[in-house]
Motif scaffolding. Structure first.
Motif, PDB file in Angstrom:
ATOM      1  N   UNK A  31      18.779 -43.486 -29.609  1.00  0.00           N
ATOM      2  CA  UNK A  31      18.360 -44.830 -29.491  1.00  0.00           C
ATOM      3  C   UNK A  31      19.481 -45.661 -30.063  1.00  0.00           C
ATOM      4  N   UNK A  32      19.893 -46.865 -29.299  1.00  0.00           N
ATOM      5  CA  UNK A  32      20.992 -47.802 -29.803  1.00  0.00           C
ATOM      6  C   UNK A  32      22.302 -47.524 -29.648  1.00  0.00           C
TER       7      UNK A  32
ATOM      8  N   UNK B  99      22.813 -41.816 -18.080  1.00  0.00           N
ATOM      9  CA  UNK B  99      22.752 -42.765 -19.472  1.00  0.00           C
ATOM     10  C   UNK B  99      21.505 -43.206 -20.099  1.00  0.00           C
ATOM     11  N   UNK B 100      20.491 -43.354 -19.070  1.00  0.00           N
ATOM     12  CA  UNK B 100      19.128 -43.567 -19.698  1.00  0.00           C
ATOM     13  C   UNK B 100      18.529 -42.591 -20.363  1.00  0.00           C
ATOM     14  N   UNK B 101      18.903 -41.361 -19.924  1.00  0.00           N
ATOM     15  CA  UNK B 101      18.302 -39.900 -20.650  1.00  0.00           C
ATOM     16  C   UNK B 101      19.204 -39.780 -22.162  1.00  0.00           C
ATOM     17  N   UNK B 102      20.313 -40.315 -22.051  1.00  0.00           N
ATOM     18  CA  UNK B 102      21.199 -40.301 -23.175  1.00  0.00           C
ATOM     19  C   UNK B 102      20.460 -41.536 -24.477  1.00  0.00           C
ATOM     20  N   UNK B 103      20.263 -42.528 -23.886  1.00  0.00           N
ATOM     21  CA  UNK B 103      19.458 -43.591 -24.540  1.00  0.00           C
ATOM     22  C   UNK B 103      18.189 -43.159 -25.241  1.00  0.00           C
ATOM     23  N   UNK B 104      17.682 -42.532 -24.486  1.00  0.00           N
ATOM     24  CA  UNK B 104      16.129 -41.837 -25.056  1.00  0.00           C
ATOM     25  C   UNK B 104      16.553 -40.886 -25.985  1.00  0.00           C
TER      26      UNK B 104
END
Length: 292
Positions: free
Chosen positions: A50-51, A42-47
């Motif tokens: 964004x948002x 999920x952190x990779x997807x957020x990068x």
């Protein structure tokens, strides 16, 4: 020519538009938000986006229940509950993209087929078991729970109480006895319209903008690994793989696979390595192409 004020307002609206939300469903033995797996993804997807708002499916009310229900549950009941949670989430009301890992792939496909509102737009499955598995998927490490489930499946995956209790039995596909599979499988045969035709399943899945299927080249968990692409063993012949477009599921267009394929909306990707060894370069390419 449009007035400058209109152009500026339009440009501002485009910049301010939120990305399409994402629903994720984890694999067997995992949990919705574990730091080392789903949390990291999920952190990779957020990068990359964004948002973006993400809802990661949790079964039960805590981490322990979430993990246990990946093994012991009636998935038809669980999927019904998740459909209600998705429908109740105002951030998902306009539609969402979806990513399913391993068995989470076929569970999210069931959401698309059974629960069209709010609409699922694009579905990515990473190592899903869309035609089921011929044998119990191995667990990470030896655990008493895995040993007990293997023992129960050896008794008979299609015994009613086992079908209604053991998650992996619900997508067990015995190619040596297709009739038994069709009549007794309460989940995978049902969502694949193996016993009777549910036209709503076909209609709803055909509404996807894209169905993206990812297979891992050395997958040792899924037997056969071609199930990730809707392929499976020939009846009574485990030496022969029937590719997706030669299965009755496709040729008879039971759930809309042929419709998606012929309209250019069925995509196939491979990732090198064993089960869920996600190639982030390829994964990000998928996000860039279909989720942005």
């Amino acid at each position: 020519m449009l007035p400058l004020l209109v152009l500026v307002a339009s440009a501002t609206a485009l910049v301010a538009a939120d990305p399409t939300p994402i629903v994720l469903w984890h694999g067997m033995g995992d949990t919705c938000c574990s730091v080392g797996s789903m949390g990291s993804l999920m952190n990779s997807i957020k990068k990359e986006i964004p948002g973006v708002y993400m809802y990661s499916v949790e079964l039960g009310s805590n981490t322990l229940q979430d993990r246990e229900k990946g093994f012991l549950a009636n998935m038809n009941d669980e999927i019904e509950g998740i459909c209600k949670k998705i429908a109740a989430d105002p951030k998902l009301a306009g539609g969402f993209n979806a990513i399913g890992l391993s068995q989470g792939g076929q569970f999210l496909r069931a959401v698309a087929q059974r629960c069209p509102n709010p609409p699922m737009k694009n579905l990515v499955t990473l190592g899903g078991q869309h035609q089921g598995v011929y044998g119990f998927p191995h667990c990470a490490g030896d655990t008493p729970l895995c040993d007990e489930i293997r023992s129960l499946l050896d008794e008979g995956a299609y015994i009613d109480w086992i079908q209604n209790t053991i998650v992996q039995a619900q997508y067990f596909h015995d190619s040596d006895d297709e009739e038994l599979y069709r009549t007794k499988s309460i989940f995978i045969a049902e969502i694949n319209n193996e016993l009777k035709q549910n036209d709503a399943y076909k209609e709803n899945l055909s509404k996807l903008e894209q169905l993206i299927l990812v297979k891992f080249t050395e997958d040792s968990m899924i037997v056969p690994r071609d199930s990730s692409w809707f392929g499976f063993y020939a009846e009574k012949d485990i030496d022969t793989i029937v590719p997706f477009n030669e299965t009755k599921l496709y040729t008879e267009d039971r759930i809309g696979l042929r419709t998606l394929d012929q309209s250019g909306r069925l995509q196939f990707y491979t990732m090198e390595g064993d089960h869920l060894q996600i190639d982030m370069k390829v994964f990000n390419q998928i996000l860039d192409k279909y989720f942005k």
